[in-house]
Design a protein around this motif. Structure first.
Motif, short mmCIF file in Angstrom:
data_model
loop_
_atom_site.label_atom_id
_atom_site.label_comp_id
_atom_site.label_asym_id
_atom_site.label_seq_id
_atom_site.Cartn_x
_atom_site.Cartn_y
_atom_site.Cartn_z
N GLU A 1 -14.89 3.21 1.40
CA GLU A 1 -13.86 4.18 1.01
C GLU A 1 -14.18 5.51 1.67
O GLU A 1 -15.23 6.10 1.42
N ALA B 1 -6.22 2.75 -11.32
CA ALA B 1 -5.85 3.56 -10.16
C ALA B 1 -5.99 5.05 -10.43
O ALA B 1 -6.35 5.82 -9.55
N THR C 1 -9.37 6.61 -9.55
CA THR C 1 -9.81 6.70 -8.16
C THR C 1 -8.83 7.42 -7.24
O THR C 1 -9.16 7.68 -6.09
N THR D 1 -0.05 8.41 -0.44
CA THR D 1 0.30 9.37 -1.49
C THR D 1 -0.42 10.69 -1.26
O THR D 1 -1.61 10.72 -0.97
N LYS E 1 -3.88 9.80 0.49
CA LYS E 1 -4.71 8.61 0.31
C LYS E 1 -3.80 7.38 0.34
O LYS E 1 -2.66 7.44 -0.13
N VAL E 2 -4.31 6.30 0.90
CA VAL E 2 -3.58 5.04 0.87
C VAL E 2 -4.07 4.26 -0.34
O VAL E 2 -5.24 3.86 -0.42
N LEU E 3 -3.19 4.07 -1.32
CA LEU E 3 -3.54 3.45 -2.59
C LEU E 3 -2.83 2.12 -2.77
O LEU E 3 -1.73 1.91 -2.24
N SER E 4 -3.45 1.23 -3.51
CA SER E 4 -2.85 -0.08 -3.77
C SER E 4 -1.82 -0.03 -4.89
O SER E 4 -0.99 -0.92 -5.02
N THR E 5 -1.89 1.04 -5.69
CA THR E 5 -0.98 1.21 -6.83
C THR E 5 -0.31 2.58 -6.74
O THR E 5 -1.00 3.56 -6.46
N MET F 1 0.84 -1.20 0.00
CA MET F 1 0.00 0.00 0.00
C MET F 1 0.88 1.25 0.00
O MET F 1 1.95 1.26 0.61
N TYR F 2 0.40 2.30 -0.65
CA TYR F 2 1.20 3.51 -0.81
C TYR F 2 0.42 4.73 -0.30
O TYR F 2 -0.67 5.03 -0.80
#
Length: 224
Positions: free
Chosen positions: A171, A86, A89, A4, A182-186, A1-2
């Motif tokens: 979300e 990604a 969103t 960002t 935001k915590v993103l998967s990509t 998780m990133y």
């Protein structure tokens, strides 16, 4: 998780300042009387904020720029089918983008019509003396009836969408608008949010405020 940075500080401050001012507009309009003095102040503040946001949409952080959330009809259909990459969103999704543009347009129409409106009692928009009586009548009717209803409905839909994303899609859209990240998967490109960009935003805001003030003064001086 990133984790960002998606929403830069100027965008976040704009969002919450606009929310406060819109609530103030609705409340003071319903109270009437001397509260209308504050109604005008909130209206001028909203106009200043809108001009700032439009400007910031061209020079702001990566995800605050209009280019990051102008989608094609095909992209909107993909999003509705749940096929969002990604980049759909991270910032504003295609449906979220429609909401943003609708809110900007409706608010511009509302404050714009307010500049030319006249209640025929004690309060008149600063530019009402510059146009014909028919134009004033149209602006007043839109501002007090049509525009007010559209704005309230749009705000209600906005709140319902936030609740839907929170409870159904799991979300949280509110927290990133406070924290900025935001915590993103990509991984995606973050928004630039530095002291220099914040100073640029402050300069733009002051310039917009100056322009609105000059517009009001022009209307007032032309009305005599």
């Amino acid at each position: 998780m990133y984790a960002t940075r998606i929403w830069d500080l100027p965008t976040r401050l704009f969002h919450w300042a606009l929310a406060i001012c819109v609530v103030g507009l609705v409340v003071t309009a319903n109270i009437g009387g001397n509260a209308m003095n504050w109604h005008f102040r909130f209206g001028y503040s909203v106009l200043t904020l809108l001009l700032f946001r439009i400007s910031w949409g061209f020079v702001g952080g990566r995800w605050s720029r209009f280019v990051s959330f102008v989608y094609s009809p095909a992209s909107l259909l993909r999003h509705l089918r749940g096929e969002s990459p990604a980049t759909f969103t991270a910032g504003h999704s295609p449906t979220g983008a429609l909401s943003v543009f609708a809110m900007l347009l409706v608010l511009l129409a509302q404050v714009g019509s307010g500049l030319f409106a006249d209640d025929d009692i004690a309060f008149a928009g600063p530019l009402s003396a510059l146009v014909s009586g028919d134009t004033v009548s149209l602006a007043t009717g839109y501002h007090k009836e049509v525009g007010k209803v559209i704005l309230i409905v749009l705000v209600a839909l906005h709140l319902l969408a936030i609740a839907y994303y929170k409870w159904v899609r799991k979300e949280d859209l509110v927290r990133p608008m406070f924290a900025g990240d935001k915590v993103l998967s990509t991984p995606v490109e973050p928004s630039k949010d530095t002291a220099a960009t914040r100073l640029l935003a402050l300069g733009l805001l002051l310039l917009c405020a100056y322009g609105v003030n000059r517009l009001i003064e022009f209307g007032a001086s032309s009305g005599f």
